[in-house]
Design an enzyme around this catalytic site. Structure first.
Site: not given
Ligand code: MV4
Length: 509
Positions: A235, A200, A116, A291
Protein backbone atom coordinates in the site's frame (compact mmCIF):
# COMPACT_ATOMS: atom_id res chain seq x y z
CA UNK A 1 -7.76 35.95 0.59
CA UNK A 2 -5.79 35.00 3.70
CA UNK A 3 -2.86 37.22 4.61
CA UNK A 4 -1.11 34.54 6.64
CA UNK A 5 -1.49 30.79 6.99
CA UNK A 6 0.11 28.12 9.17
CA UNK A 7 1.34 24.88 7.62
CA UNK A 8 0.96 21.96 10.00
CA UNK A 9 3.41 19.70 8.23
CA UNK A 10 7.03 19.16 7.21
CA UNK A 11 9.17 18.08 4.27
CA UNK A 12 8.29 18.41 0.64
CA UNK A 13 4.55 19.00 1.16
CA UNK A 14 5.18 21.93 3.51
CA UNK A 15 7.46 23.43 0.82
CA UNK A 16 4.84 22.73 -1.84
CA UNK A 17 2.23 24.75 0.07
CA UNK A 18 4.69 27.56 0.88
CA UNK A 19 5.60 27.95 -2.80
CA UNK A 20 2.05 28.57 -3.99
CA UNK A 21 1.19 30.68 -0.96
CA UNK A 22 4.17 32.95 -1.67
CA UNK A 23 3.07 33.36 -5.28
CA UNK A 24 -0.32 34.45 -3.97
CA UNK A 25 1.22 36.97 -1.54
CA UNK A 26 0.28 34.90 1.50
CA UNK A 27 2.72 34.73 4.43
CA UNK A 28 3.56 31.32 5.80
CA UNK A 29 4.13 30.18 9.35
CA UNK A 30 6.00 26.91 9.64
CA UNK A 31 5.92 24.60 12.64
CA UNK A 32 8.70 22.18 13.33
CA UNK A 33 10.13 19.58 15.70
CA UNK A 34 13.57 19.85 17.27
CA UNK A 35 14.79 17.32 14.72
CA UNK A 36 13.63 19.65 11.90
CA UNK A 37 15.25 22.85 13.20
CA UNK A 38 17.30 23.21 10.02
CA UNK A 39 14.68 21.89 7.62
CA UNK A 40 13.98 23.69 4.36
CA UNK A 41 10.32 24.33 5.22
CA UNK A 42 11.51 26.25 8.29
CA UNK A 43 13.96 28.29 6.22
CA UNK A 44 11.48 29.03 3.44
CA UNK A 45 8.60 30.13 5.68
CA UNK A 46 8.22 33.73 6.77
CA UNK A 47 8.23 32.62 10.39
CA UNK A 48 8.66 29.37 12.23
CA UNK A 49 7.32 28.09 15.53
CA UNK A 50 9.09 25.31 17.38
CA UNK A 51 6.87 22.53 18.68
CA UNK A 52 9.80 20.74 20.33
CA UNK A 53 10.35 16.99 20.40
CA UNK A 54 11.59 14.50 17.89
CA UNK A 55 8.69 12.13 17.26
CA UNK A 56 5.43 13.06 15.50
CA UNK A 57 3.52 12.62 18.78
CA UNK A 58 5.80 15.21 20.39
CA UNK A 59 5.49 17.66 17.50
CA UNK A 60 3.38 17.55 14.32
CA UNK A 61 0.50 15.71 16.03
CA UNK A 62 0.10 18.20 18.90
CA UNK A 63 -3.28 19.68 18.08
CA UNK A 64 -3.36 22.25 20.91
CA UNK A 65 0.17 23.49 20.29
CA UNK A 66 -0.47 23.90 16.56
CA UNK A 67 -3.73 25.81 17.02
CA UNK A 68 -2.04 27.96 19.66
CA UNK A 69 0.87 28.67 17.28
CA UNK A 70 -1.59 29.74 14.57
CA UNK A 71 -3.45 32.09 16.91
CA UNK A 72 -0.26 33.53 18.42
CA UNK A 73 1.33 34.16 15.03
CA UNK A 74 -1.73 35.83 13.53
CA UNK A 75 -2.38 33.10 10.97
CA UNK A 76 -5.92 32.99 9.65
CA UNK A 77 -5.95 29.42 8.37
CA UNK A 78 -4.23 26.05 8.74
CA UNK A 79 -3.10 23.83 5.88
CA UNK A 80 -2.54 20.27 7.12
CA UNK A 81 -0.67 18.82 4.10
CA UNK A 82 -1.03 15.04 3.99
CA UNK A 83 -0.53 12.49 6.77
CA UNK A 84 -0.29 13.76 10.38
CA UNK A 85 -3.55 15.62 11.19
CA UNK A 86 -4.83 15.99 7.63
CA UNK A 87 -7.65 13.45 7.95
CA UNK A 88 -8.40 13.99 11.61
CA UNK A 89 -12.03 15.18 11.78
CA UNK A 90 -11.67 16.25 15.40
CA UNK A 91 -8.73 18.50 14.53
CA UNK A 92 -10.60 20.02 11.59
CA UNK A 93 -13.48 20.85 13.92
CA UNK A 94 -11.20 22.30 16.59
CA UNK A 95 -9.41 24.51 14.07
CA UNK A 96 -12.72 26.02 12.99
CA UNK A 97 -13.93 26.34 16.58
CA UNK A 98 -10.80 28.37 17.28
CA UNK A 99 -11.94 30.85 14.62
CA UNK A 100 -9.41 29.69 12.03
CA UNK A 101 -10.14 28.53 8.49
CA UNK A 102 -9.42 24.86 7.77
CA UNK A 103 -7.80 24.35 4.38
CA UNK A 104 -9.48 21.01 3.91
CA UNK A 105 -12.88 19.34 3.79
CA UNK A 106 -15.58 19.76 6.45
CA UNK A 107 -15.08 17.60 9.56
CA UNK A 108 -18.33 15.78 8.73
CA UNK A 109 -17.02 14.72 5.29
CA UNK A 110 -13.72 13.50 6.78
CA UNK A 111 -15.65 11.50 9.35
CA UNK A 112 -18.13 10.03 6.84
CA UNK A 113 -15.35 8.81 4.54
CA UNK A 114 -13.26 7.52 7.47
CA UNK A 115 -15.81 4.81 8.33
CA UNK A 116 -15.78 2.28 5.48
CA UNK A 117 -19.24 0.88 6.21
CA UNK A 118 -20.78 4.34 6.53
CA UNK A 119 -19.09 5.55 3.35
CA UNK A 120 -20.13 2.41 1.43
CA UNK A 121 -23.71 2.95 2.53
CA UNK A 122 -23.61 6.58 1.42
CA UNK A 123 -22.10 5.59 -1.94
CA UNK A 124 -24.69 2.87 -2.61
CA UNK A 125 -27.44 5.37 -1.75
CA UNK A 126 -25.88 7.96 -4.08
CA UNK A 127 -25.72 5.46 -6.96
CA UNK A 128 -21.90 5.27 -7.01
CA UNK A 129 -20.81 1.82 -8.28
CA UNK A 130 -19.46 -0.29 -5.40
CA UNK A 131 -17.99 -3.80 -5.32
CA UNK A 132 -20.82 -6.30 -4.65
CA UNK A 133 -21.08 -6.79 -0.89
CA UNK A 134 -22.65 -5.73 2.41
CA UNK A 135 -23.54 -2.32 3.82
CA UNK A 136 -23.81 -3.68 7.38
CA UNK A 137 -21.22 -5.30 9.61
CA UNK A 138 -21.27 -9.11 9.96
CA UNK A 139 -21.50 -10.21 13.58
CA UNK A 140 -20.24 -13.79 13.50
CA UNK A 141 -18.81 -16.57 11.35
CA UNK A 142 -22.21 -18.10 10.55
CA UNK A 143 -23.56 -14.77 9.29
CA UNK A 144 -20.39 -14.30 7.23
CA UNK A 145 -20.68 -17.73 5.57
CA UNK A 146 -24.35 -17.10 4.77
CA UNK A 147 -23.71 -13.61 3.35
CA UNK A 148 -20.76 -14.89 1.31
CA UNK A 149 -23.04 -17.35 -0.51
CA UNK A 150 -25.04 -14.42 -1.82
CA UNK A 151 -21.99 -12.30 -2.75
CA UNK A 152 -19.89 -15.06 -4.32
CA UNK A 153 -16.26 -16.11 -3.72
CA UNK A 154 -13.54 -14.99 -3.45
CA UNK A 155 -14.55 -12.79 -0.51
CA UNK A 156 -12.71 -9.86 1.09
CA UNK A 157 -13.25 -9.35 4.81
CA UNK A 158 -12.58 -5.70 5.63
CA UNK A 159 -12.49 -3.64 8.80
CA UNK A 160 -15.08 -0.84 9.00
CA UNK A 161 -12.46 1.41 10.54
CA UNK A 162 -9.76 0.29 8.08
CA UNK A 163 -8.67 1.79 4.82
CA UNK A 164 -5.39 2.68 3.23
CA UNK A 165 -4.48 -0.98 3.21
CA UNK A 166 -5.03 -2.14 6.79
CA UNK A 167 -7.12 -5.14 7.82
CA UNK A 168 -8.19 -7.00 4.70
CA UNK A 169 -8.44 -10.83 4.54
CA UNK A 170 -9.19 -12.87 1.45
CA UNK A 171 -11.33 -16.02 1.68
CA UNK A 172 -11.47 -18.32 -1.35
CA UNK A 173 -13.22 -21.27 0.27
CA UNK A 174 -16.06 -21.30 2.87
CA UNK A 175 -13.94 -23.71 4.95
CA UNK A 176 -11.46 -20.87 5.56
CA UNK A 177 -14.10 -18.34 6.63
CA UNK A 178 -13.89 -19.08 10.34
CA UNK A 179 -10.17 -18.48 10.78
CA UNK A 180 -10.17 -15.47 8.42
CA UNK A 181 -13.15 -13.90 10.17
CA UNK A 182 -11.53 -14.28 13.59
CA UNK A 183 -8.22 -12.92 12.32
CA UNK A 184 -9.86 -9.96 10.60
CA UNK A 185 -12.03 -8.92 13.55
CA UNK A 186 -9.17 -9.49 15.99
CA UNK A 187 -6.90 -7.29 13.90
CA UNK A 188 -9.67 -4.69 13.60
CA UNK A 189 -9.89 -4.50 17.40
CA UNK A 190 -6.15 -4.33 17.94
CA UNK A 191 -5.44 -1.85 15.10
CA UNK A 192 -8.48 0.42 15.34
CA UNK A 193 -10.23 -0.41 18.62
CA UNK A 194 -13.30 -1.22 16.51
CA UNK A 195 -13.99 -4.86 15.68
CA UNK A 196 -16.69 -4.28 13.04
CA UNK A 197 -15.98 -6.05 9.74
CA UNK A 198 -17.97 -6.42 6.51
CA UNK A 199 -17.76 -8.46 3.33
CA UNK A 200 -17.15 -7.66 -0.33
CA UNK A 201 -16.47 -9.72 -3.40
CA UNK A 202 -12.66 -9.82 -3.76
CA UNK A 203 -11.31 -8.65 -7.12
CA UNK A 204 -8.18 -10.63 -7.88
CA UNK A 205 -6.07 -8.46 -10.16
CA UNK A 206 -7.44 -4.95 -9.95
CA UNK A 207 -5.86 -1.69 -10.92
CA UNK A 208 -5.97 1.27 -8.59
CA UNK A 209 -7.31 4.28 -10.45
CA UNK A 210 -8.27 7.44 -8.57
CA UNK A 211 -10.02 10.67 -9.49
CA UNK A 212 -8.97 14.11 -8.25
CA UNK A 213 -11.89 16.33 -7.28
CA UNK A 214 -12.16 19.92 -6.10
CA UNK A 215 -15.24 21.52 -4.55
CA UNK A 216 -15.93 25.06 -3.41
CA UNK A 217 -18.12 26.08 -0.45
CA UNK A 218 -21.04 26.87 -2.77
CA UNK A 219 -21.71 23.35 -4.02
CA UNK A 220 -19.71 23.63 -7.25
CA UNK A 221 -17.41 20.74 -8.01
CA UNK A 222 -15.07 19.61 -10.76
CA UNK A 223 -12.99 16.53 -11.34
CA UNK A 224 -9.47 16.70 -12.74
CA UNK A 225 -9.37 13.26 -14.35
CA UNK A 226 -7.55 10.20 -13.07
CA UNK A 227 -4.25 8.99 -11.73
CA UNK A 228 -3.11 5.41 -12.14
CA UNK A 229 -1.57 4.22 -8.86
CA UNK A 230 -1.21 0.46 -9.25
CA UNK A 231 2.59 0.45 -8.87
CA UNK A 232 2.67 -0.03 -5.12
CA UNK A 233 4.00 -2.35 -2.49
CA UNK A 234 2.26 -2.94 0.83
CA UNK A 235 0.00 0.00 0.00
CA UNK A 236 2.96 2.32 -0.47
CA UNK A 237 2.84 3.75 -3.96
CA UNK A 238 6.10 4.03 -5.84
CA UNK A 239 5.26 5.16 -9.38
CA UNK A 240 2.11 7.04 -10.42
CA UNK A 241 1.02 8.20 -13.84
CA UNK A 242 -1.71 10.29 -15.40
CA UNK A 243 -3.70 9.61 -17.45
CA UNK A 244 -4.23 5.86 -16.85
CA UNK A 245 -3.17 3.67 -19.79
CA UNK A 246 -6.42 1.66 -19.48
CA UNK A 247 -9.24 4.20 -19.44
CA UNK A 248 -11.14 5.03 -22.60
CA UNK A 249 -13.00 8.34 -22.84
CA UNK A 250 -16.36 6.83 -21.88
CA UNK A 251 -14.99 5.12 -18.75
CA UNK A 252 -13.01 8.23 -17.84
CA UNK A 253 -16.04 10.48 -17.88
CA UNK A 254 -18.22 7.89 -16.09
CA UNK A 255 -15.57 7.56 -13.38
CA UNK A 256 -15.28 11.34 -13.12
CA UNK A 257 -19.05 11.66 -12.71
CA UNK A 258 -19.08 8.87 -10.09
CA UNK A 259 -16.34 10.69 -8.15
CA UNK A 260 -18.33 13.94 -8.17
CA UNK A 261 -21.42 12.07 -6.94
CA UNK A 262 -19.36 10.45 -4.18
CA UNK A 263 -18.05 13.82 -2.97
CA UNK A 264 -21.46 15.49 -3.18
CA UNK A 265 -22.99 12.70 -1.11
CA UNK A 266 -20.87 13.72 1.90
CA UNK A 267 -21.07 17.51 1.42
CA UNK A 268 -17.48 17.82 0.24
CA UNK A 269 -15.39 21.00 0.04
CA UNK A 270 -11.77 21.38 -1.01
CA UNK A 271 -9.42 18.91 -2.71
CA UNK A 272 -10.10 15.20 -2.45
CA UNK A 273 -9.45 11.91 -4.19
CA UNK A 274 -11.94 9.17 -4.91
CA UNK A 275 -10.24 5.79 -5.23
CA UNK A 276 -11.62 3.10 -7.51
CA UNK A 277 -10.69 -0.48 -8.24
CA UNK A 278 -10.69 -1.09 -11.98
CA UNK A 279 -11.03 -4.59 -13.34
CA UNK A 280 -11.91 -5.77 -16.83
CA UNK A 281 -13.34 -2.43 -17.90
CA UNK A 282 -15.54 -2.04 -14.81
CA UNK A 283 -14.83 0.24 -11.87
CA UNK A 284 -15.92 0.23 -8.24
CA UNK A 285 -15.69 2.79 -5.42
CA UNK A 286 -13.02 1.83 -2.88
CA UNK A 287 -12.59 4.81 -0.55
CA UNK A 288 -12.14 8.56 -0.54
CA UNK A 289 -9.02 10.31 0.67
CA UNK A 290 -10.06 13.61 2.19
CA UNK A 291 -6.77 15.43 1.68
CA UNK A 292 -4.33 16.62 -0.96
CA UNK A 293 -2.36 13.52 -1.94
CA UNK A 294 1.33 12.91 -2.40
CA UNK A 295 0.82 12.27 -6.13
CA UNK A 296 -1.19 15.45 -6.83
CA UNK A 297 1.58 16.93 -9.05
CA UNK A 298 0.91 14.59 -11.98
CA UNK A 299 -2.63 15.94 -12.11
CA UNK A 300 -1.23 19.47 -12.04
CA UNK A 301 1.09 18.61 -14.93
CA UNK A 302 -1.61 17.22 -17.23
CA UNK A 303 -4.27 19.84 -16.43
CA UNK A 304 -2.21 22.98 -15.81
CA UNK A 305 -4.12 23.57 -12.57
CA UNK A 306 -2.25 24.48 -9.37
CA UNK A 307 -4.20 22.39 -6.84
CA UNK A 308 -2.82 24.19 -3.79
CA UNK A 309 -3.93 27.53 -5.24
CA UNK A 310 -7.43 26.10 -5.72
CA UNK A 311 -7.40 24.77 -2.15
CA UNK A 312 -6.53 28.20 -0.79
CA UNK A 313 -9.15 29.94 -2.93
CA UNK A 314 -12.02 27.65 -1.94
CA UNK A 315 -10.99 27.64 1.73
CA UNK A 316 -11.25 31.44 1.63
CA UNK A 317 -14.79 31.10 0.30
CA UNK A 318 -14.15 31.95 -3.35
CA UNK A 319 -16.36 30.21 -5.88
CA UNK A 320 -14.50 27.85 -8.23
CA UNK A 321 -13.48 29.77 -11.34
CA UNK A 322 -12.68 26.53 -13.19
CA UNK A 323 -15.47 24.83 -15.06
CA UNK A 324 -15.50 21.18 -16.09
CA UNK A 325 -15.78 22.03 -19.77
CA UNK A 326 -12.60 24.13 -19.57
CA UNK A 327 -10.52 21.20 -18.32
CA UNK A 328 -8.75 18.70 -20.52
CA UNK A 329 -5.85 16.28 -20.37
CA UNK A 330 -2.70 17.45 -22.07
CA UNK A 331 0.16 14.98 -22.54
CA UNK A 332 1.33 12.51 -19.93
CA UNK A 333 2.92 12.81 -16.48
CA UNK A 334 4.77 10.32 -14.27
CA UNK A 335 5.88 10.65 -10.65
CA UNK A 336 8.33 8.47 -8.77
CA UNK A 337 8.74 8.65 -5.04
CA UNK A 338 12.21 8.91 -3.59
CA UNK A 339 12.16 6.91 -0.36
CA UNK A 340 15.09 6.35 1.99
CA UNK A 341 14.92 2.57 1.75
CA UNK A 342 16.85 -0.26 0.15
CA UNK A 343 14.77 -2.00 -2.52
CA UNK A 344 17.44 -4.70 -2.83
CA UNK A 345 16.94 -5.63 0.85
CA UNK A 346 13.16 -5.88 1.01
CA UNK A 347 12.80 -2.08 1.07
CA UNK A 348 14.46 -1.89 4.48
CA UNK A 349 14.51 1.71 5.76
CA UNK A 350 17.86 3.38 5.13
CA UNK A 351 19.37 6.05 7.37
CA UNK A 352 22.30 8.41 6.99
CA UNK A 353 23.42 11.95 6.27
CA UNK A 354 22.59 13.26 2.78
CA UNK A 355 25.49 14.17 0.53
CA UNK A 356 26.42 14.38 -3.14
CA UNK A 357 22.93 15.52 -4.06
CA UNK A 358 22.38 16.18 -7.71
CA UNK A 359 19.02 17.33 -9.01
CA UNK A 360 17.98 16.39 -12.52
CA UNK A 361 16.98 19.23 -14.80
CA UNK A 362 15.93 19.94 -18.33
CA UNK A 363 12.52 20.58 -19.80
CA UNK A 364 9.43 19.40 -17.90
CA UNK A 365 11.30 17.87 -14.98
CA UNK A 366 10.07 18.78 -11.51
CA UNK A 367 11.67 17.80 -8.19
CA UNK A 368 9.58 18.32 -5.06
CA UNK A 369 11.76 17.61 -2.07
CA UNK A 370 12.88 18.79 1.35
CA UNK A 371 16.34 17.26 0.89
CA UNK A 372 19.45 19.30 1.58
CA UNK A 373 23.12 18.46 2.00
CA UNK A 374 23.86 17.39 5.56
CA UNK A 375 20.25 16.46 6.33
CA UNK A 376 20.01 13.58 8.78
CA UNK A 377 17.66 10.88 7.60
CA UNK A 378 16.52 8.87 10.60
CA UNK A 379 13.60 6.64 11.45
CA UNK A 380 11.34 9.16 13.21
CA UNK A 381 9.48 10.27 10.08
CA UNK A 382 8.13 8.87 6.86
CA UNK A 383 10.95 7.64 4.59
CA UNK A 384 9.71 9.67 1.61
CA UNK A 385 12.39 12.27 0.87
CA UNK A 386 10.81 13.71 -2.23
CA UNK A 387 9.25 13.11 -5.61
CA UNK A 388 10.48 13.34 -9.14
CA UNK A 389 7.82 14.37 -11.64
CA UNK A 390 8.09 14.61 -15.41
CA UNK A 391 5.75 15.64 -18.17
CA UNK A 392 5.93 14.85 -21.90
CA UNK A 393 3.57 15.04 -24.88
CA UNK A 394 2.89 11.28 -24.72
CA UNK A 395 3.43 8.28 -22.46
CA UNK A 396 6.41 6.80 -24.30
CA UNK A 397 8.31 10.08 -24.10
CA UNK A 398 7.35 10.55 -20.46
CA UNK A 399 8.86 7.13 -19.66
CA UNK A 400 12.08 8.00 -21.52
CA UNK A 401 12.24 11.36 -19.77
CA UNK A 402 11.77 9.80 -16.33
CA UNK A 403 14.46 7.20 -17.00
CA UNK A 404 16.80 9.99 -18.03
CA UNK A 405 15.92 12.09 -14.98
CA UNK A 406 16.49 9.17 -12.58
CA UNK A 407 19.86 8.43 -14.19
CA UNK A 408 20.80 12.08 -13.88
CA UNK A 409 19.82 12.27 -10.22
CA UNK A 410 22.09 11.42 -7.34
CA UNK A 411 21.28 10.96 -3.68
CA UNK A 412 24.28 10.05 -1.54
CA UNK A 413 24.39 9.00 2.11
CA UNK A 414 21.32 6.75 2.08
CA UNK A 415 19.97 4.11 -0.22
CA UNK A 416 16.82 5.04 -2.08
CA UNK A 417 13.94 3.48 -3.95
CA UNK A 418 15.13 5.01 -7.25
CA UNK A 419 16.62 1.75 -8.58
CA UNK A 420 13.22 0.09 -8.07
CA UNK A 421 11.49 2.88 -9.99
CA UNK A 422 14.04 2.51 -12.76
CA UNK A 423 13.40 -1.24 -12.93
CA UNK A 424 9.66 -0.55 -13.27
CA UNK A 425 10.10 2.07 -15.98
CA UNK A 426 12.40 -0.13 -18.04
CA UNK A 427 10.15 -3.20 -17.72
CA UNK A 428 8.19 -4.42 -20.74
CA UNK A 429 5.03 -4.85 -18.66
CA UNK A 430 5.11 -1.23 -17.55
CA UNK A 431 5.90 0.04 -21.02
CA UNK A 432 2.96 -1.88 -22.44
CA UNK A 433 0.69 -0.40 -19.76
CA UNK A 434 -0.44 -3.92 -18.82
CA UNK A 435 0.16 -4.05 -15.07
CA UNK A 436 -1.89 -4.39 -11.88
CA UNK A 437 -1.53 -3.87 -8.11
CA UNK A 438 0.66 -7.00 -7.80
CA UNK A 439 3.25 -5.98 -10.41
CA UNK A 440 5.80 -4.24 -8.15
CA UNK A 441 5.81 -7.08 -5.60
CA UNK A 442 6.69 -9.51 -8.39
CA UNK A 443 9.94 -7.67 -9.20
CA UNK A 444 13.33 -8.29 -7.66
CA UNK A 445 15.56 -5.26 -7.74
CA UNK A 446 19.21 -5.66 -8.65
CA UNK A 447 21.58 -3.37 -6.78
CA UNK A 448 23.16 -0.69 -8.97
CA UNK A 449 26.91 -1.17 -9.42
CA UNK A 450 27.72 1.66 -7.02
CA UNK A 451 25.96 -0.14 -4.14
CA UNK A 452 28.27 -3.15 -4.26
CA UNK A 453 30.68 -1.90 -1.63
CA UNK A 454 34.07 -3.54 -2.12
CA UNK A 455 33.40 -4.24 -5.75
CA UNK A 456 32.29 -0.64 -6.16
CA UNK A 457 35.54 0.69 -4.74
CA UNK A 458 37.56 -1.64 -6.98
CA UNK A 459 35.46 -0.69 -9.97
CA UNK A 460 35.93 3.00 -9.25
CA UNK A 461 39.71 2.55 -9.20
CA UNK A 462 39.52 0.46 -12.34
CA UNK A 463 37.49 3.16 -14.12
CA UNK A 464 39.93 5.80 -12.94
CA UNK A 465 42.88 3.87 -14.35
CA UNK A 466 41.02 3.22 -17.60
CA UNK A 467 40.21 6.91 -17.91
CA UNK A 468 43.87 7.81 -17.35
CA UNK A 469 45.02 5.33 -19.96
CA UNK A 470 42.35 6.59 -22.37
CA UNK A 471 43.60 10.11 -21.98
CA UNK A 472 47.01 8.92 -23.25
CA UNK A 473 45.86 6.38 -25.89
CA UNK A 474 44.46 7.10 -29.39
CA UNK A 475 40.72 7.86 -29.09
CA UNK A 476 39.16 5.80 -31.90
CA UNK A 477 39.53 2.19 -30.71
CA UNK A 478 38.35 3.11 -27.26
CA UNK A 479 35.20 4.86 -28.38
CA UNK A 480 34.18 1.81 -30.37
CA UNK A 481 34.71 -0.28 -27.26
CA UNK A 482 32.27 1.79 -25.22
CA UNK A 483 29.70 1.83 -27.96
CA UNK A 484 29.71 -1.97 -28.02
CA UNK A 485 28.50 -1.96 -24.39
CA UNK A 486 25.09 -0.55 -25.31
CA UNK A 487 23.48 2.80 -25.81
CA UNK A 488 23.16 3.62 -22.12
CA UNK A 489 26.86 3.20 -21.37
CA UNK A 490 27.71 6.68 -22.57
CA UNK A 491 30.01 9.29 -21.14
CA UNK A 492 27.34 10.90 -18.97
CA UNK A 493 26.53 7.64 -17.25
CA UNK A 494 30.11 6.74 -16.63
CA UNK A 495 30.61 10.11 -15.03
CA UNK A 496 27.55 9.47 -12.91
CA UNK A 497 28.71 6.05 -11.80
CA UNK A 498 32.00 7.64 -10.77
CA UNK A 499 30.12 10.31 -8.91
CA UNK A 500 27.96 7.85 -7.00
CA UNK A 501 30.87 5.78 -5.85
CA UNK A 502 32.34 8.92 -4.35
CA UNK A 503 35.41 9.21 -6.53
CA UNK A 504 34.40 12.68 -7.69
CA UNK A 505 33.39 15.68 -5.62
CA UNK A 506 29.90 15.60 -7.15
CA UNK A 507 27.54 18.53 -7.61
CA UNK A 508 25.16 19.58 -4.87
CA UNK A 509 21.48 20.06 -5.45
C1 MV4 B 1 -10.02 -4.70 -2.36
C2 MV4 B 1 -9.26 -5.45 -3.28
C3 MV4 B 1 -9.90 -6.36 -4.05
N1 MV4 B 1 -11.24 -6.53 -3.92
N2 MV4 B 1 -11.34 -4.92 -2.26
C4 MV4 B 1 -6.39 -2.45 -0.29
C5 MV4 B 1 -6.47 -1.19 0.45
C6 MV4 B 1 -7.78 -1.24 1.06
N3 MV4 B 1 -8.25 0.03 1.46
C7 MV4 B 1 -8.59 -1.84 -0.02
N4 MV4 B 1 -7.69 -2.67 -0.73
C8 MV4 B 1 -8.15 -3.56 -1.61
N5 MV4 B 1 -9.46 -3.78 -1.57
C9 MV4 B 1 -11.92 -5.82 -3.03
N6 MV4 B 1 -13.23 -6.02 -2.92
C10 MV4 B 1 -7.88 -5.20 -3.36
C11 MV4 B 1 -7.32 -4.27 -2.51
C12 MV4 B 1 -5.91 -4.09 -2.65
C13 MV4 B 1 -5.37 -2.93 -3.22
C14 MV4 B 1 -6.15 -1.85 -3.62
C15 MV4 B 1 -5.60 -0.72 -4.16
C16 MV4 B 1 -4.23 -0.63 -4.32
C17 MV4 B 1 -3.44 -1.66 -3.92
C18 MV4 B 1 -3.99 -2.83 -3.36
C19 MV4 B 1 -3.16 -3.87 -2.97
C20 MV4 B 1 -3.69 -4.99 -2.42
C21 MV4 B 1 -5.07 -5.10 -2.24
Amino acid sequence: MFRRILIANRGEIALRVIRTAREMGIECVAVHSDADRKALHVRMAHRAVSLGGETPAQSYLRQDAIIEAALASGAEAIHPGYGFLSENAEFARRVEEAGLAWIGPPAGAIHAMGDKIESRRAMVAAGVPCVPGLTDPVDDVAAAVEAAEGIGYPIAIKAAAGGGGKGIRVVRDPADMESAFRAASGEAVSSFGDGRVYLERYLDQPRHVEIQVMFDAHGNGIHLFERECSIQRRHQKLVEEAPSPVLDEATRSAMGEAALQAARAVGYRGAGTVEFLWSGGEFFFLEMNTRLQVEHPITEQITGVDLVRQQLLVAAGEPLALRQEDLSIRGHSIEVRINAEDPTQGYLPSTGVLQNLRAPGGPWVRLDTGMYRGMEVGLAYDPMLGKLIVWAPDRAQAIERMIRAIQEMNVGGVRTSLPAALTVLEHERFRSGDYDTHFLESLTIAPPAEWLSITAAAAAIHRHLLAQRRALAPATADRAGWRARGRRMDATLRAQADDRSGSQPGGQA
